[in-house]
Write a protein that holds these residues in place. Structure first.
Motif, PDB file in Angstrom:
ATOM      1  N   GLY A 149      -8.339  -1.624  13.760  1.00 20.66           N
ATOM      2  CA  GLY A 149      -8.718  -2.424  12.598  1.00 20.66           C
ATOM      3  C   GLY A 149      -9.029  -1.567  11.379  1.00 20.66           C
ATOM      4  O   GLY A 149      -8.380  -0.542  11.127  1.00 20.66           O
ATOM      5  N   LEU A 150     -10.030  -1.984  10.638  1.00 20.64           N
ATOM      6  CA  LEU A 150     -10.438  -1.206   9.459  1.00 20.64           C
ATOM      7  C   LEU A 150     -10.806   0.222   9.850  1.00 20.64           C
ATOM      8  O   LEU A 150     -10.508   1.180   9.131  1.00 20.64           O
ATOM      9  N   GLY A 151     -11.453   0.372  11.021  1.00 20.67           N
ATOM     10  CA  GLY A 151     -11.869   1.701  11.467  1.00 20.67           C
ATOM     11  C   GLY A 151     -10.711   2.675  11.589  1.00 20.67           C
ATOM     12  O   GLY A 151     -10.836   3.854  11.244  1.00 20.67           O
ATOM     13  N   GLU A 152      -9.562   2.179  12.071  1.00 22.51           N
ATOM     14  CA  GLU A 152      -8.405   3.075  12.189  1.00 22.51           C
ATOM     15  C   GLU A 152      -7.941   3.537  10.805  1.00 22.51           C
ATOM     16  O   GLU A 152      -7.631   4.716  10.604  1.00 22.51           O
ATOM     17  N   ALA A 153      -7.917   2.599   9.857  1.00 20.91           N
ATOM     18  CA  ALA A 153      -7.525   2.969   8.484  1.00 20.91           C
ATOM     19  C   ALA A 153      -8.515   3.995   7.919  1.00 20.91           C
ATOM     20  O   ALA A 153      -8.126   4.942   7.221  1.00 20.91           O
ATOM     21  N   LEU A 154      -9.801   3.822   8.262  1.00 24.39           N
ATOM     22  CA  LEU A 154     -10.820   4.778   7.800  1.00 24.39           C
ATOM     23  C   LEU A 154     -10.579   6.155   8.412  1.00 24.39           C
ATOM     24  O   LEU A 154     -10.598   7.177   7.717  1.00 24.39           O
ATOM     25  N   THR A 155     -10.349   6.169   9.726  1.00 22.44           N
ATOM     26  CA  THR A 155     -10.108   7.452  10.399  1.00 22.44           C
ATOM     27  C   THR A 155      -8.907   8.166   9.782  1.00 22.44           C
ATOM     28  O   THR A 155      -8.969   9.362   9.482  1.00 22.44           O
ATOM     29  N   ARG A 156      -7.812   7.422   9.578  1.00 28.46           N
ATOM     30  CA  ARG A 156      -6.597   8.034   9.014  1.00 28.46           C
ATOM     31  C   ARG A 156      -6.841   8.541   7.592  1.00 28.46           C
ATOM     32  O   ARG A 156      -6.460   9.666   7.241  1.00 28.46           O
ATOM     33  N   LYS A 157      -7.482   7.700   6.775  1.00 26.04           N
ATOM     34  CA  LYS A 157      -7.704   8.089   5.368  1.00 26.04           C
ATOM     35  C   LYS A 157      -8.645   9.301   5.281  1.00 26.04           C
ATOM     36  O   LYS A 157      -8.376  10.267   4.563  1.00 26.04           O
ATOM     37  N   LEU A 158      -9.749   9.251   6.034  1.00 24.92           N
ATOM     38  CA  LEU A 158     -10.748  10.317   5.921  1.00 24.92           C
ATOM     39  C   LEU A 158     -10.231  11.621   6.536  1.00 24.92           C
ATOM     40  O   LEU A 158     -10.565  12.711   6.076  1.00 24.92           O
ATOM     41  N   ALA A 159      -9.362  11.485   7.556  1.00 20.40           N
ATOM     42  CA  ALA A 159      -8.763  12.692   8.149  1.00 20.40           C
ATOM     43  C   ALA A 159      -7.776  13.345   7.187  1.00 20.40           C
ATOM     44  O   ALA A 159      -7.451  14.528   7.342  1.00 20.40           O
ATOM     45  N   SER A 160      -7.288  12.587   6.212  1.00 21.39           N
ATOM     46  CA  SER A 160      -6.326  13.149   5.244  1.00 21.39           C
ATOM     47  C   SER A 160      -7.037  13.876   4.102  1.00 21.39           C
ATOM     48  O   SER A 160      -6.382  14.508   3.272  1.00 21.39           O
ATOM     49  N   MET A 161      -8.363  13.777   4.049  1.00 18.52           N
ATOM     50  CA  MET A 161      -9.097  14.479   2.985  1.00 18.52           C
ATOM     51  C   MET A 161      -9.120  15.979   3.291  1.00 18.52           C
ATOM     52  O   MET A 161      -9.136  16.375   4.457  1.00 18.52           O
TER      53      MET A 161
ATOM     54  N   THR B 255      -6.189  -5.256   2.043  1.00 18.36           N
ATOM     55  CA  THR B 255      -5.723  -4.494   3.214  1.00 18.36           C
ATOM     56  C   THR B 255      -6.792  -3.489   3.642  1.00 18.36           C
ATOM     57  O   THR B 255      -7.649  -3.083   2.845  1.00 18.36           O
ATOM     58  N   THR B 256      -6.681  -3.076   4.893  1.00 20.10           N
ATOM     59  CA  THR B 256      -7.633  -2.091   5.418  1.00 20.10           C
ATOM     60  C   THR B 256      -7.485  -0.754   4.672  1.00 20.10           C
ATOM     61  O   THR B 256      -8.469  -0.045   4.469  1.00 20.10           O
ATOM     62  N   ASP B 257      -6.252  -0.430   4.247  1.00 15.48           N
ATOM     63  CA  ASP B 257      -6.047   0.826   3.511  1.00 15.48           C
ATOM     64  C   ASP B 257      -6.784   0.819   2.175  1.00 15.48           C
ATOM     65  O   ASP B 257      -7.300   1.848   1.722  1.00 15.48           O
ATOM     66  N   GLU B 258      -6.829  -0.359   1.532  1.00 11.55           N
ATOM     67  CA  GLU B 258      -7.537  -0.441   0.248  1.00 11.55           C
ATOM     68  C   GLU B 258      -9.044  -0.217   0.435  1.00 11.55           C
ATOM     69  O   GLU B 258      -9.702   0.429  -0.386  1.00 11.55           O
ATOM     70  N   VAL B 259      -9.580  -0.733   1.533  1.00 11.71           N
ATOM     71  CA  VAL B 259     -11.014  -0.526   1.795  1.00 11.71           C
ATOM     72  C   VAL B 259     -11.279   0.931   2.161  1.00 11.71           C
ATOM     73  O   VAL B 259     -12.252   1.540   1.703  1.00 11.71           O
ATOM     74  N   ALA B 260     -10.375   1.505   2.957  1.00 11.89           N
ATOM     75  CA  ALA B 260     -10.546   2.919   3.334  1.00 11.89           C
ATOM     76  C   ALA B 260     -10.533   3.804   2.088  1.00 11.89           C
ATOM     77  O   ALA B 260     -11.305   4.774   1.995  1.00 11.89           O
ATOM     78  N   ALA B 261      -9.697   3.470   1.117  1.00 10.39           N
ATOM     79  CA  ALA B 261      -9.647   4.261  -0.123  1.00 10.39           C
ATOM     80  C   ALA B 261     -10.976   4.154  -0.882  1.00 10.39           C
ATOM     81  O   ALA B 261     -11.475   5.145  -1.428  1.00 10.39           O
TER      82      ALA B 261
END
Ligand code: NAP
Length: 239
Positions: free
Chosen positions: A11-23, A207-213
């Motif tokens: 869910g949102l958590g996966e988008a968070l993990t992916r986005k934050l791992a790209s930092m 989208t979950t990606d928008e929240v992760a951003a």
């Protein structure tokens, strides 16, 4: 930057993990409960993430996570996981359901955040981001009183975390997203989703990606941004 995301394998958590791992120079620790396969996939596809099994309904799991946290040398905690919610009119929900949900959802977040704050205070810095809901803004939906009340409790705690720890360069902020397609909303009738899209200011769901951003920008923002609750709702409701 070392980051812990609760419920970070789906869910949102996966988008968070992916986005934050790209930092740049980030390492992401994430908890998972049922998403064992996805957790493994994330670990093998991203080199800088590590999954830890943690069921919020099991005190031993939460204690084990707390014990692991000092070795993570954390800079950031994202409170995202949700161990369940009740969909019913308030007057039909047993009072015990409220206390059980508080124990399963809010208390684990309290235990994990207390540990994070102790560690952040030692290193004189840290970022806490809490995932709430846009239902806190304006009218709550019918049938989600237990869910929204738990989120309101966390919103209040986040303000105390912000105030009590500002002088240690620790911030606590929240994001409050509107509805997204995730495991939490998978059973929502498609006609309801269509109606929500129809009345949405942007005619499309968040989208979950928008929240992760948005979470990633809060993590990297100035310590002056503290104690806020960022609504991510396209202005559908304003305070
Ligand atoms: N979807 C929306 O419309 C929406 C809108 C606003 C806010 N939110 C918030 O976004 C956050 C993430 O929810 P989501 O929409 O991504 O829903 P989701 O797909 O159902 O994700 C829930 C997450 O919580 C974890 N979880 C479930 N049971 C758990 C347990 N017993 N112990 C520990 N973790 C457990 C899940 O892990 P496993 O998959 O590993 O079991 C999963 O990562 C929540 O805080 C939710 O309130 C969602």
């Amino acid at each position: 930057m070392n980051i812990l995301v609760t419920g970070g394998a789906s869910g949102l958590g996966e988008a968070l993990t992916r986005k934050l791992a790209s930092m740049p120079a980030s390492r992401v620790f994430f908890t998972f409960h049922r998403s064992v396969e996805n957790s493994r996939r994330l670990e093998s596809s991203l080199g800088n993430v590590e999954g830890l099994r943690c069921d919020f309904t099991k005190l031993d799991d939460v204690k084990r996570l707390k014990d692991r946290m000092p070795a993570m040398d954390l800079d950031v905690l994202v409170n995202n996981a949700i161990a369940g919610l009740t969909r019913n009119h308030f007057h039909k929900i047993e009072p015990e359901t409220f206390s059980a949900s508080f124990i399963d959802n809010v208390l684990p977040t309290i235990r994990i955040t207390q540990q994070a704050i102790l560690l952040f205070r030692q290193k004189k810095g840290g970022r806490i981001v809490n995932i709430l809901t846009s239902y806190l803004i304006n009218r709550p939906p019918i049938g989600l009183s237990e869910y929204v009340a738990n989120k309101a409790y966390l919103e209040s705690l986040s303000k105390s975390w912000a105030v009590e720890n500002a002088k240690f360069n620790i911030t606590s902020n929240c994001v409050s997203p509107s509805i997204m397609r995730t495991g939490l909303t998978k059973d929502t009738d498609e006609r309801v989703i269509e109606a929500l899209i129809e009345e949405h200011p942007l005619r499309k769901l968040l989208t979950t990606d928008e929240v992760a951003a948005a979470v990633s920008s809060l993590i990297t923002s100035s310590s002056h941004i503290n104690g806020v609750n960022l609504a991510i709702n396209a202005g559908a409701d304003v305070i």
